[in-house]
Design an enzyme around this catalytic site. Structure first.
Site, PDB file in Angstrom:
ATOM      1  N   CYS A 103      48.941  18.602   0.646  1.00 15.53           N
ATOM      2  CA  CYS A 103      49.458  18.396   2.005  1.00 15.53           C
ATOM      3  C   CYS A 103      50.007  16.985   2.231  1.00 15.53           C
ATOM      4  CB  CYS A 103      48.379  18.721   3.030  1.00 15.53           C
ATOM      5  SG  CYS A 103      47.728  20.384   2.846  1.00 15.53           S
ATOM      6  N   HIS A 150      50.566  15.401   9.489  1.00 15.24           N
ATOM      7  CA  HIS A 150      50.378  16.685   8.818  1.00 15.24           C
ATOM      8  C   HIS A 150      49.759  17.648   9.811  1.00 15.24           C
ATOM      9  CE1 HIS A 150      49.268  19.833   6.200  1.00 15.24           C
ATOM     10  NE2 HIS A 150      47.992  19.505   6.108  1.00 15.24           N
ATOM     11  N   ASN A 203      49.165  25.615   9.106  1.00 11.86           N
ATOM     12  CA  ASN A 203      49.231  24.532   8.126  1.00 11.86           C
ATOM     13  C   ASN A 203      50.141  24.990   6.978  1.00 11.86           C
ATOM     14  OD1 ASN A 203      48.784  22.722   6.048  1.00 11.86           O
ATOM     15  ND2 ASN A 203      46.556  22.653   6.305  1.00 11.86           N
TER      16      ASN A 203
HETATM   17  O1  UT7 Z   1      45.696  20.650   4.870  1.00 11.51           O
HETATM   18  C1  UT7 Z   1      44.565  20.144   4.277  1.00 11.51           C
HETATM   19  C2  UT7 Z   1      43.695  19.631   5.232  1.00 11.51           C
HETATM   20  N1  UT7 Z   1      42.798  20.669   5.736  1.00 11.51           N
HETATM   21  C3  UT7 Z   1      42.230  20.443   6.879  1.00 11.51           C
HETATM   22  O2  UT7 Z   1      42.531  19.477   7.522  1.00 11.51           O
HETATM   23  C4  UT7 Z   1      41.141  21.373   7.350  1.00 11.51           C
HETATM   24  C5  UT7 Z   1      40.013  20.540   7.887  1.00 11.51           C
HETATM   25  N2  UT7 Z   1      38.928  21.328   8.451  1.00 11.51           N
HETATM   26  C6  UT7 Z   1      39.073  22.004   9.595  1.00 11.51           C
HETATM   27  O3  UT7 Z   1      40.143  22.035  10.169  1.00 11.51           O
HETATM   28  C7  UT7 Z   1      37.872  22.681  10.171  1.00 11.51           C
HETATM   29  O4  UT7 Z   1      36.723  22.258   9.491  1.00 11.51           O
HETATM   30  C8  UT7 Z   1      37.963  24.235  10.124  1.00 11.51           C
HETATM   31  C9  UT7 Z   1      39.019  24.711  11.086  1.00 11.51           C
HETATM   32  C10 UT7 Z   1      38.288  24.696   8.726  1.00 11.51           C
HETATM   33  C11 UT7 Z   1      36.629  24.854  10.539  1.00 11.51           C
HETATM   34  O5  UT7 Z   1      36.286  24.386  11.836  1.00 11.51           O
HETATM   35  P1  UT7 Z   1      34.808  23.864  12.131  1.00 11.51           P
HETATM   36  O6  UT7 Z   1      34.748  23.523  13.555  1.00 11.51           O
HETATM   37  O7  UT7 Z   1      34.520  22.782  11.127  1.00 11.51           O
HETATM   38  O8  UT7 Z   1      33.947  25.159  11.877  1.00 11.51           O
HETATM   39  P2  UT7 Z   1      32.730  25.333  10.883  1.00 11.51           P
HETATM   40  O9  UT7 Z   1      33.181  25.352   9.471  1.00 11.51           O
HETATM   41  O10 UT7 Z   1      31.643  24.375  11.299  1.00 11.51           O
HETATM   42  O11 UT7 Z   1      32.240  26.784  11.260  1.00 11.51           O
HETATM   43  C12 UT7 Z   1      31.667  27.059  12.572  1.00 11.51           C
HETATM   44  C13 UT7 Z   1      31.325  28.515  12.630  1.00 11.51           C
HETATM   45  C14 UT7 Z   1      30.526  29.003  11.419  1.00 11.51           C
HETATM   46  O12 UT7 Z   1      29.604  29.948  11.899  1.00 11.51           O
HETATM   47  P3  UT7 Z   1      28.060  29.541  12.117  1.00 11.51           P
HETATM   48  O13 UT7 Z   1      27.551  29.069  10.786  1.00 11.51           O
HETATM   49  O14 UT7 Z   1      28.089  28.436  13.144  1.00 11.51           O
HETATM   50  O15 UT7 Z   1      27.434  30.794  12.627  1.00 11.51           O
HETATM   51  C15 UT7 Z   1      31.555  29.714  10.588  1.00 11.51           C
HETATM   52  O16 UT7 Z   1      31.000  30.725   9.782  1.00 11.51           O
HETATM   53  O17 UT7 Z   1      32.519  29.301  12.641  1.00 11.51           O
HETATM   54  C16 UT7 Z   1      32.443  30.326  11.648  1.00 11.51           C
HETATM   55  N3  UT7 Z   1      33.789  30.615  11.195  1.00 11.51           N
HETATM   56  C17 UT7 Z   1      34.571  31.515  11.792  1.00 11.51           C
HETATM   57  N4  UT7 Z   1      34.363  32.339  12.829  1.00 11.51           N
HETATM   58  C18 UT7 Z   1      35.376  33.129  13.211  1.00 11.51           C
HETATM   59  C19 UT7 Z   1      34.463  30.034  10.187  1.00 11.51           C
HETATM   60  N5  UT7 Z   1      35.708  30.549  10.110  1.00 11.51           N
HETATM   61  C20 UT7 Z   1      35.782  31.481  11.108  1.00 11.51           C
HETATM   62  C21 UT7 Z   1      36.808  32.329  11.547  1.00 11.51           C
HETATM   63  N6  UT7 Z   1      36.556  33.147  12.594  1.00 11.51           N
HETATM   64  N7  UT7 Z   1      38.041  32.376  10.971  1.00 11.51           N
END
Ligand code: UT7
Length: 341
Positions: free
Chosen positions: A135, A268, A298
């Protein structure tokens, strides 16, 4: 790697004059098939993958993405973006003497996507190569093109970010597949007697290679390992916010400028929360952040030139304004380019 415009000189007509690199035109292309969150969520549900539009919007700001048809490649998207950039710059393919394509989803192992774009544009003989910095690829490619132009090795470069990230997504993994899309953006960067690219800084730290990777490889005609994208989202999020702030200050310091001099942050487009977090640290209002993540998702190396082109074509970004482009991604890689547009 870093660069700053400090009087690199060339001799033209016996008079020594500095060479700078300016953006002469921008272009972009999205595959026609747009998937709204609702449509995508319904398609995933049919496969037994549970997510919701509310979760995607709330955690990322993404409302839609585009996916290319199976027979469409990164070079196909890159060619369309390039043709637009060439038209905007008022030049022909034959005027290009350097092609750099940033991609992590090349058409094939080799030749490079840049060479395939060169072939499709009917350009012969100029150097063409890919940059693989995920990215951050576009800020890497732009910095390399700037350096080659300032060194006098090229006069007019085509710098492209092109991706079909849908090819490397695991559509059973809701934590990643909802985040990405396909697309391409391009700029024509040309030699000038006044600065366009003012300063740039590039970084990488391979010790974080595991937090964002597509680990599969070819061996003996077989794919070894998993060829789909893996991400520790929270680790990437935290590191991204930290390094983007750091590199923004590095590049501003190199140029002797302050954050309030930036007209537009063109980051980005991975997650609206990361983008707005970066702006907040720079004390820039969200209204000065070019935002397309809501409509494109993205698109990895394509996201910055796509966002830039949309902002240019909508009249948001105007000639003379100061832009800070920032990329971050797998590797781990990051970088920033300060531009007087
Ligand atoms: O281009 C390269 C750079 N990449 C990035 O910049 C990505 C960086 N990371 C992020 O943008 C975020 O970390 C994410 C969008 C990937 C995830 O967001 P988050 O607020 O960090 O969520 P999380 O991983 O802490 O997950 C929170 C909850 C989890 O459930 P529990 O354990 O709290 O019950 C996940 O299992 O959300 C759940 N979850 C989802 N729920 C519904 C994860 N993905 C999904 C989904 N739909 N698609």
């Amino acid at each position: 790697m870093s660069s700053r415009h400090e009087a690199p000189a060339s001799t033209s007509g016996g008079v020594a004059s500095p060479i700078y690199a300016r953006i002469a035109g921008t272009g972009s292309h999205l595959p026609p098939k747009r998937w709204s969150n609702d449509e995508f969520v319904a398609w995933l549900a049919e496969r037994g993958v549970q997510t919701s539009s509310d979760w995607i919007v709330d955690r990322t700001g993404i409302e839609a993405r585009h996916f290319a048809d199976p027979d469409v490649t990164s070079s196909d998207l890159g060619v369309q973006a390039s043709l637009q950039a060439l038209a905007a710059a008022g030049c022909q393919p034959a005027d290009i003497d350097l092609i750099i394509c940033a991609t992590s989803t090349p058409d094939m192992v080799f030749p490079s996507t840049a060479c395939l774009i060169q072939k499709k544009l009917g350009i012969h003989g100029c150097p063409a190569f890919d940059v693989q910095a995920v990215c951050s690829g576009f800020v890497y490619a732009l910095t390399v093109a700037d350096a080659l132009i300032r060194a006098g090795s090229a006069r007019r470069a085509l710098v492209i970010g092109a991706e079909v990230f849908s090819r490397i997504l695991d559509f059973n993994d809701r934590t990643t597949c909802v985040l990405f899309g396909d697309g391409a953006g391009a700029v024509v960067l040309e030699a000038s007697d006044r600065p366009g690219i003012v300063a740039s800084r590039l970084h990488a730290d391979g010790q974080y290679s595991d937090i964002l990777c597509t680990p599969g490889a070819f061996r003996g005609g077989e794919v070894l390992g998993d060829p789909t994208l893996k991400m520790d989202g929270q680790a990437v999020f935290k590191l991204a916010v930290h390094v983007l702030d750091q590199v923004a200050h590095e590049v501003l310091d190199a140029a002797g400028r302050t954050p309030d001099s930036i007209d537009w942050l063109v980051p980005h487009q991975a997650n609206i929360r990361i983008m707005q977090g970066t702006a907040r640290k720079l004390k820039l209002p969200n209204s000065r952040v070019v935002t397309t993540v809501d409509q494109h998702g993205n698109t990895s190396a394509a996201s910055i030139p796509l966002a830039l082109d949309h902002a240019v074509r909508s009249g948001t970004v105007k000639p003379g304004q100061s832009l800070l482009l920032e990329g971050v991604g797998g590797g781990f890689t990051w970088g920033a380019v300060l531009i007087d547009y």
